[in-house]
Design a protein around this motif. Structure first.
Motif, short mmCIF file in Angstrom:
data_model
loop_
_atom_site.label_atom_id
_atom_site.label_comp_id
_atom_site.label_asym_id
_atom_site.label_seq_id
_atom_site.Cartn_x
_atom_site.Cartn_y
_atom_site.Cartn_z
N ALA A 196 0.84 -1.19 0.00
CA ALA A 196 0.00 0.00 0.00
C ALA A 196 0.87 1.24 0.00
N LEU A 197 0.33 2.32 -0.54
CA LEU A 197 0.99 3.62 -0.55
C LEU A 197 0.08 4.63 0.12
N ASP A 198 0.60 5.30 1.15
CA ASP A 198 -0.13 6.38 1.80
C ASP A 198 0.53 7.69 1.38
N VAL A 199 -0.17 8.47 0.57
CA VAL A 199 0.36 9.71 0.00
C VAL A 199 0.05 10.86 0.94
N TYR B 149 -2.76 2.55 10.31
CA TYR B 149 -3.95 1.69 10.24
C TYR B 149 -3.73 0.54 9.27
N LEU B 150 -3.19 0.84 8.08
CA LEU B 150 -3.02 -0.20 7.06
C LEU B 150 -1.93 -1.19 7.45
N ALA B 151 -0.86 -0.71 8.07
CA ALA B 151 0.17 -1.64 8.54
C ALA B 151 -0.40 -2.57 9.60
N ASP B 152 -1.22 -2.03 10.48
CA ASP B 152 -1.85 -2.84 11.52
C ASP B 152 -2.79 -3.88 10.90
N GLU C 157 6.02 1.94 18.44
CA GLU C 157 5.18 1.75 19.62
C GLU C 157 4.20 0.60 19.44
N ARG C 158 3.77 0.37 18.19
CA ARG C 158 2.77 -0.67 17.93
C ARG C 158 3.37 -1.94 17.35
N GLY C 159 4.70 -2.01 17.30
CA GLY C 159 5.34 -3.21 16.78
C GLY C 159 5.16 -3.40 15.29
N LEU C 160 5.06 -2.27 14.54
CA LEU C 160 4.77 -2.32 13.11
C LEU C 160 5.92 -1.79 12.26
N ARG C 161 7.08 -1.56 12.87
CA ARG C 161 8.14 -0.87 12.13
C ARG C 161 8.56 -1.62 10.88
N ASP C 162 8.50 -2.95 10.89
CA ASP C 162 8.95 -3.71 9.73
C ASP C 162 7.93 -3.68 8.59
N ALA D 29 1.40 11.35 3.95
CA ALA D 29 1.09 10.51 5.11
C ALA D 29 0.92 11.30 6.39
N GLY D 30 1.53 12.49 6.49
CA GLY D 30 1.42 13.26 7.72
C GLY D 30 2.00 12.49 8.89
N THR D 31 1.19 12.31 9.95
CA THR D 31 1.63 11.55 11.12
C THR D 31 1.17 10.10 11.07
N GLY D 32 0.66 9.66 9.91
CA GLY D 32 0.33 8.25 9.75
C GLY D 32 -1.14 7.92 9.84
N ARG D 33 -2.00 8.86 9.50
CA ARG D 33 -3.45 8.63 9.56
C ARG D 33 -3.83 7.28 8.94
#
Length: 212
Positions: free
Chosen positions: A35-38, A48-51, A75-80, A40-44
């Motif tokens: 997915a591509l978040d264009v 969510y999509l990584a989660d 913080e959410r364990g989604l860095r990878d 992205a700002g602070t990750g709106r």
């Protein structure tokens, strides 16, 4: 430091804004993948999509905003699952036929929508939401109508795709700042016969996702 860097650094912009209810509702019907978040700002959308299981490219011009995306992902364990990409949306070279899903929220770049369509893999989905011009007072969002969609403008921009959802609505927000918004969800597909995901309010009990 850009204006947006300063706003993000000062905490003037929400650290964890919620993604659109439309995106959340349809996401279970969208295939997993990249997915591509264009803007992205602070990750709106990116967080969510990584989660939800996507491998996400989070694109933004702001170093400060992308730093917050990385912090939230850690913080959410989604860095990878998230790759942050610093780049100017107005000039960025989007790859073609790459993404299962592309999202763009509250960043007005109508002239790049054709490139975003081309960046979708066959069958890929595009979700766009943005501020809408309104005859009613809408203190939330830009003061200049140049950065707002005209009536049906976003819909017309999506007509090269199969439009699955479109709405133009006014929302009363908890902070009393009314927001007029246009939302488009469309798929890169062709042909007179296609399959369509059910409307979210038509899903049966077995189709509903439950929160852990």
């Amino acid at each position: 430091m850009t204006d947006w860097d300063a706003r993000f650094a000062a905490g003037e912009y929400p650290r964890a804004p919620e993604p659109s209810a439309v995106l959340r509702s349809y996401e279970p019907a969208i295939p997993d993948g990249r997915a591509l978040d264009v803007a992205a700002g602070t990750g709106r959308n990116a967080i969510y999509l990584a989660d939800a299981g996507y491998s996400v490219d989070a694109l933004d011009a702001s170093r400060e905003g992308l730093a917050i995306v990385r912090e939230r992902a850690e913080e959410r364990g989604l860095r990878d699952r998230i790759e942050t990409v610093q780049g100017d949306v107005s000039t960025y070279g989007f790859p073609t036929e790459t993404y299962a899903l592309v999202t763009l929220s509250f960043f007005h770049t109508l002239d790049r929508l054709a490139d975003l369509r081309e960046s979708l893999a066959p069958g890929g989905y595009l979700f766009v939401e943005g501020h809408l011009r309104s005859s009613d007072a809408t203190p939330s969002g830009p003061s200049d109508d140049r950065y707002r969609f005209a009536a049906n403008e976003l819909l017309r921009a999506g007509l090269g795709l199969t439009v699955l959802h479109y709405d133009e609505t006014t929302q009363e927000r908890p902070d009393d700042r009314r927001r007029a918004t246009a939302r488009l969800l469309a798929r890169r597909s062709t042909g007179g016969r296609q399959t369509y995901p059910p409307r979210p309010d038509e899903r049966g009990p077995s189709d509903e996702r439950t929160d852990e």
